[in-house]
Scaffold this active site. Structure first.
Site, PDB file in Angstrom:
ATOM      1  N   LEU A  44       0.815  -1.218   0.000  1.00 37.17           N
ATOM      2  CA  LEU A  44       0.000   0.000   0.000  1.00 37.17           C
ATOM      3  C   LEU A  44       0.847   1.266   0.000  1.00 37.17           C
ATOM      4  O   LEU A  44       1.932   1.314   0.580  1.00 37.17           O
ATOM      5  CB  LEU A  44      -0.929  -0.009   1.221  1.00 37.17           C
ATOM      6  CG  LEU A  44      -1.881  -1.211   1.287  1.00 37.17           C
ATOM      7  CD1 LEU A  44      -2.758  -1.124   2.534  1.00 37.17           C
ATOM      8  CD2 LEU A  44      -2.747  -1.322   0.035  1.00 37.17           C
TER       9      LEU A  44
ATOM     10  N   HIS B 258      -3.460   4.347  -2.400  1.00 31.47           N
ATOM     11  CA  HIS B 258      -4.451   3.530  -1.695  1.00 31.47           C
ATOM     12  C   HIS B 258      -5.068   4.327  -0.539  1.00 31.47           C
ATOM     13  O   HIS B 258      -6.257   4.230  -0.273  1.00 31.47           O
ATOM     14  CB  HIS B 258      -3.800   2.251  -1.159  1.00 31.47           C
ATOM     15  CG  HIS B 258      -3.231   1.360  -2.227  1.00 31.47           C
ATOM     16  ND1 HIS B 258      -1.884   1.172  -2.385  1.00 31.47           N
ATOM     17  CD2 HIS B 258      -3.827   0.610  -3.187  1.00 31.47           C
ATOM     18  CE1 HIS B 258      -1.667   0.338  -3.392  1.00 31.47           C
ATOM     19  NE2 HIS B 258      -2.830  -0.018  -3.894  1.00 31.47           N
TER      20      HIS B 258
ATOM     21  N   SER C 284       2.576   3.664  -7.762  1.00 31.49           N
ATOM     22  CA  SER C 284       2.207   2.295  -8.117  1.00 31.49           C
ATOM     23  C   SER C 284       3.076   1.350  -7.297  1.00 31.49           C
ATOM     24  O   SER C 284       4.259   1.646  -7.061  1.00 31.49           O
ATOM     25  CB  SER C 284       2.472   2.042  -9.604  1.00 31.49           C
ATOM     26  OG  SER C 284       2.482   0.652  -9.870  1.00 31.49           O
TER      27      SER C 284
ATOM     28  N   ARG D 217       4.305  -1.167  -8.343  1.00 31.77           N
ATOM     29  CA  ARG D 217       5.364  -1.644  -9.245  1.00 31.77           C
ATOM     30  C   ARG D 217       6.518  -0.652  -9.362  1.00 31.77           C
ATOM     31  O   ARG D 217       7.581  -1.020  -9.873  1.00 31.77           O
ATOM     32  CB  ARG D 217       4.784  -1.965 -10.624  1.00 31.77           C
ATOM     33  CG  ARG D 217       3.865  -3.176 -10.598  1.00 31.77           C
ATOM     34  CD  ARG D 217       3.498  -3.669 -11.988  1.00 31.77           C
ATOM     35  NE  ARG D 217       2.897  -4.995 -11.932  1.00 31.77           N
ATOM     36  CZ  ARG D 217       1.579  -5.246 -11.960  1.00 31.77           C
ATOM     37  NH1 ARG D 217       0.724  -4.245 -12.057  1.00 31.77           N
ATOM     38  NH2 ARG D 217       1.131  -6.483 -11.905  1.00 31.77           N
TER      39      ARG D 217
HETATM   40  P1  AMP Z   1      -3.658  -2.373  -6.705  1.00 28.69           P
HETATM   41  O1  AMP Z   1      -3.339  -2.713  -5.289  1.00 28.69           O
HETATM   42  O2  AMP Z   1      -2.506  -1.869  -7.485  1.00 28.69           O
HETATM   43  O3  AMP Z   1      -4.451  -3.455  -7.385  1.00 28.69           O
HETATM   44  O4  AMP Z   1      -4.640  -1.134  -6.646  1.00 28.69           O
HETATM   45  C1  AMP Z   1      -5.743  -1.125  -5.810  1.00 28.69           C
HETATM   46  C2  AMP Z   1      -6.522   0.119  -6.083  1.00 28.69           C
HETATM   47  O5  AMP Z   1      -5.706   1.269  -5.861  1.00 28.69           O
HETATM   48  C3  AMP Z   1      -7.027   0.213  -7.532  1.00 28.69           C
HETATM   49  O6  AMP Z   1      -8.356   0.711  -7.534  1.00 28.69           O
HETATM   50  C4  AMP Z   1      -6.062   1.194  -8.143  1.00 28.69           C
HETATM   51  O7  AMP Z   1      -6.599   1.899  -9.240  1.00 28.69           O
HETATM   52  C5  AMP Z   1      -5.799   2.130  -6.978  1.00 28.69           C
HETATM   53  N1  AMP Z   1      -4.556   2.878  -7.164  1.00 28.69           N
HETATM   54  C6  AMP Z   1      -3.340   2.364  -7.471  1.00 28.69           C
HETATM   55  N2  AMP Z   1      -2.447   3.356  -7.625  1.00 28.69           N
HETATM   56  C7  AMP Z   1      -3.108   4.524  -7.407  1.00 28.69           C
HETATM   57  C8  AMP Z   1      -2.742   5.909  -7.434  1.00 28.69           C
HETATM   58  N3  AMP Z   1      -1.485   6.296  -7.702  1.00 28.69           N
HETATM   59  N4  AMP Z   1      -3.696   6.833  -7.160  1.00 28.69           N
HETATM   60  C9  AMP Z   1      -4.964   6.447  -6.880  1.00 28.69           C
HETATM   61  N5  AMP Z   1      -5.370   5.160  -6.843  1.00 28.69           N
HETATM   62  C10 AMP Z   1      -4.461   4.215  -7.100  1.00 28.69           C
END
Ligand code: AMP
Length: 283
Positions: A34, A38, A188, A190
């Protein structure tokens, strides 16, 4: 300390208790690792509902065979600590058996249809079927009123919104704007894979989106973005396009009015990054 629940039965109990008191529930599905992006989702969730559930589940169905499922960062304790000062009522960390009782491979998929085969879906076949399947399963278990998701994954939000609007009762998807680092790179999980030099190269992605935002037509916006992206020699462009945010169909024209969503995906070293920005033409 935020309570962590690990089974479908437990989360159902918790949510049933809240609903018996008339509380609404917002759900933030994540794969962990996170960051502030998030956290922004959690804050938005707290703004729309009485109770907030965050799930942490690295979903095997949305990774292709050559993708980073094994190396995807996992540290639940660190994630729960990260959320300790955030407005979260429960963290839900289901097992693969709870999410996919028949086994991940034998689970019937929710199919994303034609839009799911374009852009992210063209490069990552089956990815959106995996996303829609896990979101559907998690929402079966959490039974939320709101689903809070990041606009950073614009195609994902588009497809989930479509599916969730057909559920009975429908679940409202709340999109949240992309959170960026000070240097402009969209946060991200990543990004942790990037070396210093790779991160520097990756900055052409937000720079390209900013340059596109100054243009008066789609065609000019694409040209301006391409020029910037070509300045990072190590960057492998996967796609750059402008889509209609209401249909996700390609839109790159000389028309000066209206909005277009510029979407971009590129590989920097072995890391694949995506980003997007809503452009308004005709200014
Ligand atoms: P993930 O854990 O990468 O699958 O992302 C979980 C949620 O967090 C998804 O709805 C993503 O679109 C959101 N998310 C990831 N990166 C960002 C960011 N930089 N800004 C806003 N939301 C994000």
């Amino acid at each position: 300390m935020i309570p962590v629940v690990r089974s479908a039965a437990e989360i159902a109990d918790v949510v049933r208790g809240w609903k018996a008191h008339g509380h609404s529930v917002a759900f933030v599905p994540t794969m962990g690792s996170l960051h502030e992006g998030h956290r922004a989702l959690v804050v938005a969730a707290h703004g729309v509902a009485d109770r907030v559930v965050v799930s942490i589940f690295v979903n095997p169905l949305q990774f292709g065979p050559s993708e980073d499922f094994e190396r995807y960062p996992r540290d639940v304790d660190q994630d729960v600590a990260f959320l300790s000062d955030a407005p979260v009522d429960v963290v839900f960390c289901p097992s693969t058996e709870d999410v996919y009782p028949a086994g991940a491979d034998r689970t019937s998929r929710v199919t994303a249809g034609p839009v799911g085969a374009t852009f992210e879906g063209a490069t990552r076949p089956g990815h959106f079927d995996g996303v829609l399947t896990v979101v559907t399963r998690l929402c079966d278990m959490v039974a939320p009123d709101y689903l809070v998701m990041g606009q950073k994954d614009a195609q994902q939000v588009f497809l989930v919104t479509h599916v969730a609007s057909r559920w009975q009762p429908p679940v409202e998807v709340v999109p949240v704007g992309t959170v960026r680092a000070d240097d402009g790179l969209a946060l991200s999980s990543r990004n942790a894979y990037l070396s210093g030099a790779e991160r520097h190269s990756a900055l052409v992605i937000p720079a390209a989106l900013r340059a596109a935002g100054d243009q008066s037509t789609g065609r000019r916006a694409l040209k301006a973005a391409q020029v910037i992206l070509s300045q990072a020699p190590g960057l492998g462009l996967d796609y750059l396009a402008i889509v209609d945010p209401h249909t996700f169909g390609t839109r790159a024209d000389e028309a000066t009015g209206g909005e277009g969503l510029m979407i971009v995906a590129a590989r920097v070293g072995s890391t694949r990054l995506i980003d997007n920005a809503l452009l308004t033409f005709g200014h």
